[in-house]
Structures are given as C-alpha cells and as structure tokens.
Design a protein around this motif. Structure first.
Motif, PDB file in Angstrom:
ATOM      1  N   TYR A 143      69.173  23.322 -11.359  1.00 28.22           N
ATOM      2  CA  TYR A 143      68.713  24.626 -11.828  1.00 28.22           C
ATOM      3  C   TYR A 143      69.864  25.621 -11.877  1.00 28.22           C
ATOM      4  O   TYR A 143      69.949  26.435 -12.789  1.00 28.22           O
ATOM      5  CB  TYR A 143      67.580  25.164 -10.945  1.00 28.22           C
ATOM      6  N   MET A 144      70.769  25.557 -10.905  1.00 27.13           N
ATOM      7  CA  MET A 144      71.921  26.463 -10.903  1.00 27.13           C
ATOM      8  C   MET A 144      72.793  26.225 -12.133  1.00 27.13           C
ATOM      9  O   MET A 144      73.259  27.172 -12.766  1.00 27.13           O
ATOM     10  CB  MET A 144      72.741  26.287  -9.618  1.00 27.13           C
ATOM     11  N   ALA A 145      73.012  24.971 -12.488  1.00 25.35           N
ATOM     12  CA  ALA A 145      73.785  24.655 -13.693  1.00 25.35           C
ATOM     13  C   ALA A 145      73.051  25.145 -14.939  1.00 25.35           C
ATOM     14  O   ALA A 145      73.676  25.672 -15.876  1.00 25.35           O
ATOM     15  CB  ALA A 145      74.045  23.149 -13.777  1.00 25.35           C
ATOM     16  N   TYR A 146      71.740  24.980 -14.960  1.00 30.51           N
ATOM     17  CA  TYR A 146      70.921  25.465 -16.072  1.00 30.51           C
ATOM     18  C   TYR A 146      71.054  26.976 -16.213  1.00 30.51           C
ATOM     19  O   TYR A 146      71.240  27.500 -17.320  1.00 30.51           O
ATOM     20  CB  TYR A 146      69.472  25.043 -15.829  1.00 30.51           C
ATOM     21  N   CYS A 147      70.991  27.708 -15.095  1.00 30.87           N
ATOM     22  CA  CYS A 147      71.129  29.169 -15.131  1.00 30.87           C
ATOM     23  C   CYS A 147      72.495  29.585 -15.657  1.00 30.87           C
ATOM     24  O   CYS A 147      72.606  30.590 -16.373  1.00 30.87           O
ATOM     25  CB  CYS A 147      70.911  29.770 -13.741  1.00 30.87           C
ATOM     26  N   ALA A 148      73.512  28.838 -15.304  1.00 31.63           N
ATOM     27  CA  ALA A 148      74.862  29.160 -15.773  1.00 31.63           C
ATOM     28  C   ALA A 148      74.994  28.928 -17.278  1.00 31.63           C
ATOM     29  O   ALA A 148      75.763  29.611 -17.955  1.00 31.63           O
ATOM     30  CB  ALA A 148      75.900  28.326 -15.017  1.00 31.63           C
ATOM     31  N   ALA A 149      74.228  27.997 -17.811  1.00 32.12           N
ATOM     32  CA  ALA A 149      74.353  27.635 -19.223  1.00 32.12           C
ATOM     33  C   ALA A 149      73.390  28.381 -20.138  1.00 32.12           C
ATOM     34  O   ALA A 149      73.680  28.560 -21.320  1.00 32.12           O
ATOM     35  CB  ALA A 149      74.128  26.127 -19.382  1.00 32.12           C
ATOM     36  N   VAL A 150      72.250  28.825 -19.610  1.00 39.07           N
ATOM     37  CA  VAL A 150      71.198  29.401 -20.451  1.00 39.07           C
ATOM     38  C   VAL A 150      70.847  30.798 -19.933  1.00 39.07           C
ATOM     39  O   VAL A 150      70.539  30.962 -18.751  1.00 39.07           O
ATOM     40  CB  VAL A 150      69.935  28.495 -20.440  1.00 39.07           C
ATOM     41  N   PRO A 151      70.888  31.807 -20.814  1.00 44.62           N
ATOM     42  CA  PRO A 151      70.575  33.172 -20.376  1.00 44.62           C
ATOM     43  C   PRO A 151      69.090  33.352 -20.068  1.00 44.62           C
ATOM     44  O   PRO A 151      68.240  32.608 -20.562  1.00 44.62           O
ATOM     45  CB  PRO A 151      71.005  34.028 -21.568  1.00 44.62           C
ATOM     46  N   ARG A 152      68.795  34.362 -19.257  1.00 42.67           N
ATOM     47  CA  ARG A 152      67.425  34.610 -18.812  1.00 42.67           C
ATOM     48  C   ARG A 152      66.517  35.052 -19.957  1.00 42.67           C
ATOM     49  O   ARG A 152      65.418  34.542 -20.107  1.00 42.67           O
ATOM     50  CB  ARG A 152      67.436  35.678 -17.718  1.00 42.67           C
TER      51      ARG A 152
END
Length: 160
Positions: A143-152
């Motif tokens: 999830y942390m990697a996902y957050c780094a790659a995809v904006p909120r």
C-alpha cells in the motif's frame, strides 16, 4: 457472492447519498424544483452520468479483483490497484461527489452545493484519519508503494 453483497451495499449507501439525501434537500422545504434556468444547467447530467459509471466500475473492481465489497465491514481481501485505481486512490469517493455536484448544477440548488462541499471535507478527513491508516496496516509495504505511485484525488499529468 462479492458482487451480490456489493449490489446490496450500493443500494443502501451510495444510493442514499446520491438519491435520497439530495431528493430530501431539494424537496425538503416543500418546493419542487423548477426546470428554468437555461440550457447550461443540463451540463449537470454529465458529472452525474460519469460519476455513476465510475462508481459501478470501482464496485466491480472491488468485487472481482479485490474479492470484497465497498462496505468497510467486508473490505477487499486484496489491494485493488487496477482500473480507475491506477489513476487515483479514491475514485469511488470522486464518483459519488461527481454525482452530487451534477445534481447541484441540474437542480440549481444551494443546499446540494453545500452538501457537496460538506461531503468533500468529510471524505478528506475520513480518508486521511481513518481509511489510509487502516489500509497501511492491512496491506503494508504494498500500500505504501501504491500511495507513492498514485495520487489521492487528482490524476498526475504526465510529460510526453
């Protein structure tokens, strides 16, 4: 089974948020909305239709890829990072708010505009204070990697 539970949840929660509450706000004072106001107000149909379609796509992804539902009591078992979730982390909230904003335009309703703004503030707080910490615990580094790659909320514009 996830599709059936998602359909039931959709009828209970998003339909209440985008149909029942807006109807009560527009009709609550005893006034039925008039259909005057010029052709520009019909532009409200676009975010309503796009929001409804986006919500259904997101719900499908939760049920099929995530093997769960939008219901916090029965969340996806796997992190959903495909479809609209490749572009923003919270497309389901974007979809619901798009419908409400479209209704505010269509019905020229100050109450619906206030409802949409309040919903945006509430969802921001919900996501930051409750949902994201829970997702970090549930899915960890993925999830942390996902957050780094995809904006909120807003898609990134990529350079060509």
């Amino acid at each position: 089974m996830s599709l059936a539970k998602t359909a039931i949840y959709t009828l209970l929660v998003p339909v209440a948020l985008t149909v029942l509450i807006p109807w009560a706000l527009v009709h609550g004072d005893g006034n039925v909305p008039t259909w005057g106001g010029g052709p520009w107000r019909w532009l409200g149909l676009a975010p309503m239709a796009l929001g409804a379609a986006l919500y259904l796509w997101c719900a499908w992804e939760f049920a099929t890829a995530g093997r769960g539902t939008p219901n916090p009591a029965d969340p996806p078992r796997a992190l959903v990072a495909r479809g609209p979730y490749r572009v923003v982390r919270n497309p389901m909230y974007v979809a619901v708010n798009a419908v409400i904003i479209g209704e505010a335009l269509l019905f020229r309703s100050a109450w619906l505009t206030k409802y949409a703004l309040g919903s945006l503030v509430f969802v921001q707080c919900l996501v930051v204070l409750w949902e994201e910490p829970g997702l970090r615990r549930r899915y960890g580094d993925g999830y942390m990697a996902y957050c780094a790659a995809v904006p909120r909320w807003f898609p990134r514009l990529r350079r060509r």
